[in-house]
Every structure is written in structure tokens, then in C-alpha cells.
Design an enzyme around this catalytic site. Structure first.
Site, mmCIF file in Angstrom:
data_model
loop_
_atom_site.group_PDB
_atom_site.id
_atom_site.type_symbol
_atom_site.label_atom_id
_atom_site.label_comp_id
_atom_site.label_asym_id
_atom_site.label_seq_id
_atom_site.Cartn_x
_atom_site.Cartn_y
_atom_site.Cartn_z
ATOM 1 N N GLU A 256 0.814 -1.213 0.000
ATOM 2 C CA GLU A 256 0.000 0.000 0.000
ATOM 3 C C GLU A 256 0.854 1.272 0.000
ATOM 4 O O GLU A 256 0.636 2.182 0.784
ATOM 5 C CB GLU A 256 -0.952 -0.011 1.206
ATOM 6 C CG GLU A 256 -1.872 -1.213 1.200
ATOM 7 C CD GLU A 256 -2.925 -1.203 2.311
ATOM 8 O OE1 GLU A 256 -4.036 -1.662 2.043
ATOM 9 O OE2 GLU A 256 -2.624 -0.751 3.429
ATOM 10 N N ASP B 7 -8.054 -9.304 4.173
ATOM 11 C CA ASP B 7 -7.770 -8.163 5.033
ATOM 12 C C ASP B 7 -8.757 -8.055 6.186
ATOM 13 O O ASP B 7 -9.652 -7.222 6.148
ATOM 14 C CB ASP B 7 -7.805 -6.873 4.198
ATOM 15 C CG ASP B 7 -7.317 -5.663 4.972
ATOM 16 O OD1 ASP B 7 -6.835 -5.843 6.094
ATOM 17 O OD2 ASP B 7 -7.423 -4.542 4.442
ATOM 18 N N GLU C 138 -12.251 -2.484 12.403
ATOM 19 C CA GLU C 138 -12.317 -1.731 11.142
ATOM 20 C C GLU C 138 -13.413 -2.248 10.217
ATOM 21 O O GLU C 138 -14.097 -1.470 9.562
ATOM 22 C CB GLU C 138 -10.950 -1.823 10.438
ATOM 23 C CG GLU C 138 -10.937 -1.204 9.060
ATOM 24 C CD GLU C 138 -9.584 -1.329 8.347
ATOM 25 O OE1 GLU C 138 -8.640 -1.876 8.938
ATOM 26 O OE2 GLU C 138 -9.492 -0.878 7.191
HETATM 27 O O1 GCW Z 1 -6.859 -3.105 6.728
HETATM 28 C C1 GCW Z 1 -5.974 -2.244 6.066
HETATM 29 C C2 GCW Z 1 -6.269 -0.886 6.600
HETATM 30 C C3 GCW Z 1 -5.110 0.079 6.567
HETATM 31 C C4 GCW Z 1 -3.906 -0.615 7.184
HETATM 32 C C5 GCW Z 1 -3.602 -1.874 6.378
HETATM 33 C C6 GCW Z 1 -2.444 -2.672 6.964
HETATM 34 C C7 GCW Z 1 -2.126 0.296 8.513
HETATM 35 O O2 GCW Z 1 -7.353 -0.356 5.891
HETATM 36 O O3 GCW Z 1 -5.483 1.237 7.288
HETATM 37 O O4 GCW Z 1 -2.780 0.238 7.271
HETATM 38 O O5 GCW Z 1 -4.711 -2.719 6.405
HETATM 39 O O6 GCW Z 1 -2.710 -3.627 7.671
HETATM 40 O O7 GCW Z 1 -1.291 -2.340 6.719
#
Ligand code: GCW
Length: 634
Positions: free
Chosen positions: A235, A309, A337
Site C-alpha cells: 500500500e 484483510d 475496522e
Molecule cells: O486493513 C488495512 C487498513 C489500513 C492498514 C492496512 C495494513 C495500517 O485499511 O489502514 O494500514 O490494512 O494492515 O497495513
């Protein structure tokens, strides 16, 4: 704004007896004494190094209220556990590393945080630590957490600047007597950002020397520093692939610098390609499995529990059980989240046990999983976690990482008894609420193995229609693949083939839509809307059924809590009821928005006996949200 006196809030106490307050400079034994003093009960503490079977962290609670351990740290853990449950027993942690990771930026913003701002106010360190940090340390220690990382994995290079390390050393000093080691996140490009090196290439001698010196500097300040946590080439974060090097070369660079000091690097496997061509669920495995023989022993590969995720439900990540001889650490997300933030009740021990089942089946948590880390759900709100029930998840995380075999029911019972007291009118009912809660949330959001239907970016509310993000695999439509004919992601051999990353036994369990556990159905299979299921319903009817079932469960859970009003202090009961009201509203919003959307695609008859969505699809699609908590795009 920090709450002026958070300790006056009834939720501040957590599952613990009253706090003895800050104990600067106290040894673990002195802390244990102070804790017993403040609980008004007393055990005798015996330090006995000959009990090698207890290791350094374990303890025995002997008859006659004796706590025995080989180290002071073990005595403190034993004292906390004795205060929770006096019965004689031996407890030795099954997992060596039990760590909370905070996604806290240095300015106090908490990424995906739903409980206020960061607990770590760096402006007051090193000289004036917030007294609350001692209460944080004792809460962690009381459930066996033995490491923390207070800085975000989306890391600032500044974390490694001398001025910050000076502050971090003060925090490490505060945590040490509680048996908690400090880790920090490292930004891979730090040598360039902090000291102007022309590259961060892991094979460059100057870069290697930089990290060697940096780690020596850290260990001069923090002799028992745990190590580094790294998110690289994920990311947008910098990493070794920027220089054509592998994740192993990147991780080993840091491992070599840590090795002389006994530290470790937690290298995250949450990676997916910038040019998605294959199934996103397959990418971390494809990247890491071929490297498994190349990591140095100081590296622990930190893998999220599922291959996408932190979804409300995912099958376990196929890297578990695959990475040997390298070590894997399982990453949970305690902050919700994707499970309704801090307004929904979802007791996560149920989810975590599901994904731990595979490594447990392989008979080797310590082999397949050498550590368990959780992304903290903490902030500076008086309740720490944003709500009463989210406290249960912090507790459950600690207890389950200490012993991954613990049943969710026993963790729930324990938390309820310690937090709300033993009143039989309350205990059984709240335990039942917790145990029904995860399944309810799964069904109101992503039933039947669906995933990632949340609003883009902030992940608040439903947006199964969203298809306009720059990356195909950030869009809900990528994940559910619904159209006029059917729904689901075919990951079998005839589809993306991701199922083939699992051992044969699991492949057999999941490859046939006729026999797969329906909870994973649309995760692994794309099926026609009229496909008949073992429940007697078609896929479309089952989807409608499950969304409605989820909402009925939420209503039932809310009713149980509403009925407990006479038995609980108003200040505890009322805020939780308000959260359940929000959950009820949002669950119906989720159900109706998703069914309006999927119904518009499949155009099948509405199953009898289930009310139709309250609003039109256009109305649901028009709902916009801004300023949502925890959104990094703030
Ligand atoms: O779940 C996603 C989140 C991001 C997060 C990423 C990760 C810290 O939306 O906010 O970044 O995973 O785990 O690196």
C-alpha cells in the site's frame, strides 16, 4: 481533547480491581504487592528458579494462595491471574510473543481507531509520562501481553530519530517491570529520509552500516528492545522491491543489524501487487512461500489471519503451516475496522478461534504460529476501547494469545465475571450475548463467505455497488463478482486456483459447493442465483434469509441487554444500550442496502415472509459519509 479525569468513569477500571496508580521505579514484585494491597487480598510470592517447567513467563498457583515462578515477571503474571481466579493450577504461555500493535501516528491520530486519540502523548515524554500509561501497562500485563509497538506500521521515519528514541526509552522503562518489551516500526527508507543516503537498497554497504549503527544506538538506550515491525512494499510503503530486491533481502538487512543484540524483526506479509492480475487473496502466498528458506532466524513473518484483510470472516491464511523453517506470527485486528467500529458488539474470540483451528489441528501452534499480535482497539476515551464490549476483545486477545486452545465461552465467562460481577441474573446472559455476537455481525454484513462490501476508504457502512476506485481489487464488485447470473469468487482449480494453496485436507473440505461449510461458500465458489443449497433455499433466498437472520439476532441481543437494566449501574448499562441501538439501525441499513443491490442484479422473486428493503437502491447509493473516525484520508 483529552478527558480531564478518565479514571472517574466507571468503564475505566476494565476487568481489574482498583488501580494502585503510577508506580515509577517499582520492581515487578513491588508492583505485585501494590496490586494485592489495592485489591485487598494477599497471596504469598515465591521466587524459585528450580521450577524450570514454568519457563520465564509461567507460574504455579499452589494451594494456600501461593504464587510460584522462576522470575519476578512470572510472579507478577501469576499475581494478576491469582487475583482473577484463585484455584490452584500451573499456567505456562503456549505462544512466546503476545503483542499489541498500535496504528498510532506520532501526532496522536489513530488509524482505524474508534476510541479517541492515541494513548501515547509523545510531547509529554520522556519527563512527564501520562499516569494512564501505568494503567495501560497493568491491563496488558494482567492478560499476559508481553510486547507492544506504539507506532503505526504506516511508519514515519522520525520514529528512529535520536530525539524520539529518547522518548521511547522512557516508555520502555515504564513498561519493563510489567514484563512488556517495546518494539518500534521502521520505515524502510529511513536512511534516506533521516540521513540523506542516496538509496535504501538492502544490499548497499552504506545502508547496511546505517542500520547497524541505528540498532546499536537503540540498544544503548533500550537494552531489552524487542525489535522492529515493518510494512514494506505494501500500500505505497517503501521496501526492498523498490531496488529489485526480495522481501527476504529486506528483512535480512534488519535481522543482521538486530542479531548481535538479540532483537527480532516482524516483517509483514500483508502485500499485494501494484498491478493486480491474479486473485488478491493469492498474492501474499505467491510472494512469500517461495522465499521461506531464505529468511534469517531473527525474522518472524507477520501474516494476517486471512488472505485478504481482516474481514468479518475469512478462511485462515494458507501461509500458516507453509512458512517453515521460517517463523510465522498471526496478526489479528482487535480494532473493528470491518466489524462495525466501536458501535457494534462483536466478540472476536469466536473469529480468532476459527482461524487458529488450522494451525492447532496441525498440532503445533508454536511451530506454525510463533507469536500472536493484535492491532489495538485503544485510545484516550475513558472506556479505553470506545465501548464496554470492546474491552472484552482486548481481554480476549491477551487470554487467547497466552493459550490459543481456550474456548471463547470460557474467555467470555471470565471477562463477564471480572467486569460485571458474579450476579447470576447478569453473567449467563451477557456471556450468551457475546457468544452470539460475531455470527450476527457476519450475517448483517457479509454472509455466506462474502467479503469487503464496506464503504470505500473509511470502511463505514455498506457499498457493495462501489466500483470506481483506482484499483480493481479495492472495489467491492471485485470481491463479490455478482451479476445477473450469479455471485461469488471462484477460487477453485477452475477459477483463480487460490484454493490450491491450502493443504489437501482443506482443499477437500472447501472444493465442492455441495459439501463446503456455507460460511465459506461464496468465498471459494461462484454460483448461480438459483443454485439449490442444502438448506432447501436457493443462493438468492439464502442471502435474503441470512441478512434477515443477522438482524433478528442483533435485535435479540439488544433485548437481552435492555432487560438487564435493573441489575447494572446506569453508567455502565446506558452507553452500551445506546451502542446496541446504533448497531440495530446500522444492521438494518446493511441488510436493506445489500439486498436492494443484489436484488437489482439478480431480479428474482422476493422470498416470501421477508420484508423488502425500506428504501430504494438509489437512496442507499446516495448516502455519503465524511469525517469518519479512523480514516487515514482524514
Ligand atoms: O486493513 C488495512 C487498513 C489500513 C492498514 C492496512 C495494513 C495500517 O485499511 O489502514 O494500514 O490494512 O494492515 O497495513
Amino acid at each position: 481533547m483529552k478527558p480531564a479525569r478518565p479514571e472517574l468513569d466507571p468503564l475505566y477500571r476494565l476487568w481489574l480491581h482498583p488501580s494502585p496508580g503510577p508506580l515509577p521505579g517499582a520492581s515487578p514484585t513491588q508492583i505485585a504487592e501494590a496490586e494485592m494491597e489495592s485489591a485487598g487480598r494477599r497471596a504469598t510470592l515465591h521466587l524459585d528458579p528450580s521450577h524450570t517447567e514454568l519457563g520465564t513467563d509461567g507460574f504455579e498457583i499452589g494451594p494456600g494462595d501461593r504464587v510460584i515462578a522462576t522470575t519476578e515477571k512470572g510472579l507478577l503474571s501469576g499475581t494478576y491471574r491469582w487475583l482473577q481466579e484463585e484455584a490452584p493450577r500451573i499456567e505456562v504461555p503456549r505462544v512466546a510473543l503476545r503483542m499489541l500493535q498500535h496504528w498510532d501516528d506520532l501526532d496522536g491520530f489513530v488509524e482505524r481507531g474508534y476510541a479517541g486519540r492515541s494513548l501515547f502523548d509523545w510531547s509529554t515524554l520522556p519527563d512527564h509520562p501520562d499516569p494512564r500509561l501505568w494503567d495501560y501497562a497493568r491491563a496488558c500485563a494482567s492478560v499476559g501481553i508481553n510486547a507492544i509497538c506504539p507506532t503505526n506500521v504506516n511508519a514515519a521515519a522520525e520514529v528512529l530519530r535520536p530525539a524520539f528514541l529518547h522518548k521511547a526509552a522512557a516508555l520502555a522503562d515504564l513498561l519493563r517491570p510489567y514484563g512488556i518489551r517495546l518494539f518500534l516500526t521502521a520505515r524502510f527508507s529511513a536512511p534516506m529520509e533521516l540521513d540523506g543516503l542516496p538509496t535504501a537498497d538492502p544490499l548497499d554497504p552504506e545502508v547496511r552500516a546505517w542500520w547497524t549503527h541505528k540498532l546499536a544506538e537503540i540498544y544503548r538506550r533500550i537494552p531489552d528492545f524487542g525489535g522492529l515491525v515493518v510494512k514494506a512494499n505494501s500500500e505505497g510503503q517503501p521496501g526492498p522491491q523498490d531496488y529489485g530486491r526480495t522481501h527476504a533481502e529486506g528483512a535480512n538487512l534488519l535481522a543482521e543489524a538486530l542479531a548481535p543484540h538479540g532483537g527480532r524483526v516482524l516483517w509483514r506479509a500483508f502485500v499485494y501487487s501494484d498491478q493486480p492480475s491474479t486473485d488478491r487473496a493469492a498474492q501474499a502466498y505467491d510472494e512469500f512461500a517461495p522465499l521461506k528458506d531464505q529468511f534469517l532466524p531473527q525474522v518472524q513473518i507477520q501474516v494476517k489471519y486471512g488472505p485478504i484483510d481482516f474481514q468479518p470472516r475469512e478462511p485462515y491464511h494458507p501461509l500458516f503451516g507453509t512458512l517453515a523453517p521460517s517463523q510465522a506470527v498471526m496478526e489479528f485486528q482487535i480494532t473493528k475496522e470491518y466489524l462495525g467500529f466501536s458501535s457494534h458488539l462483536a466478540f472476536l474470540a469466536s473469529l480468532w478461534r476459527e482461524v487458529l483451528a488450522a494451525p492447532l489441528d496441525q498440532g503445533a501452534v508454536s511451530g506454525a504460529v510463533s507469536g500472536i499480535v493484535g492491532v489495538a482497539n485503544l485510545g484516550d476515551e475513558p472506556s479505553w476501547c470506545g465501548s464496554l464490549f470492546d474491552q472484552a476483545n482486548w481481554f480476549a486477545f491477551g487470554r487467547l494469545s497466552w493459550d490459543p486452545e481456550l474456548a471463547p465461552a470460557s474467555i467470555a465467562e471470565e471477562w463477564v465475571r471480572l467486569t460485571l460481577g458474579p450476579d447470576p441474573n447478569v453473567a449467563g446472559k451477557v456471556t450468551e450475548m457475546l457468544l452470539r455476537s460475531h455470527e450476527a455481525v457476519v450475517n448483517t454484513m457479509t454472509p455466506l463467505g462474502l467479503a469487503h462490501l464496506m464503504g470505500s476508504g473509511h470502511h463505514y457502512g455498506p457499498a457493495p455497488w462501489a466500483d470506481d476506485l483506482p484499483r480493481e481489487d479495492w472495489n467491492p464488485t471485485y470481491f463479490h463478482r455478482a451479476d445477473r447470473e450469479g455471485i461469488g469468487f471462484d477460487r477453485t482449480a477452475t477459477g483463480s486456483g487460490q484454493l490450491l494453496q491450502y493443504p489437501p485436507g482443506w482443499q477437500a473440505r472447501w472444493s465442492d459447493p455441495a459439501t463446503i461449510d456455507l460460511n465459506y461458500l461464496l468465498w471459494f465458489h461462484h454460483l448461480g442465483w438459483d443454485h439449490q443449497l442444502t438448506t432447501g433455499r436457493t443462493v438468492w433466498q439464502e442471502l435474503v434469509h441470512r441478512y434477515h437472520w443477522g438482524c433478528r439476532e442483533v435485535a435479540a441481543i439488544r433485548e437481552i441487554w435492555a432487560g438487564l437494566e435493573p441489575f447494572l449501574p446506569r453508567a455502565v448499562h446506558q452507553p452500551a444500550l445506546e451502542k446496541l441501538d446504533i448497531q440495530m439501525e446500522e444492521s438494518e441499513w446493511w441488510r436493506d442496502a445489500c439486498l436492494a443491490y443484489f436484488g437489482s442484479l439478480c431480479r428474482r422473486a422476493w422470498p416470501e415472509g421477508y420484508p423488502q428493503p425500506k428504501k430504494s437502491l438509489a437512496e442507499y447509493r446516495a448516502i455519503r459519509h465524511e469525517g469518519i473516525a479512523g480514516d487515514p484520508a482524514r
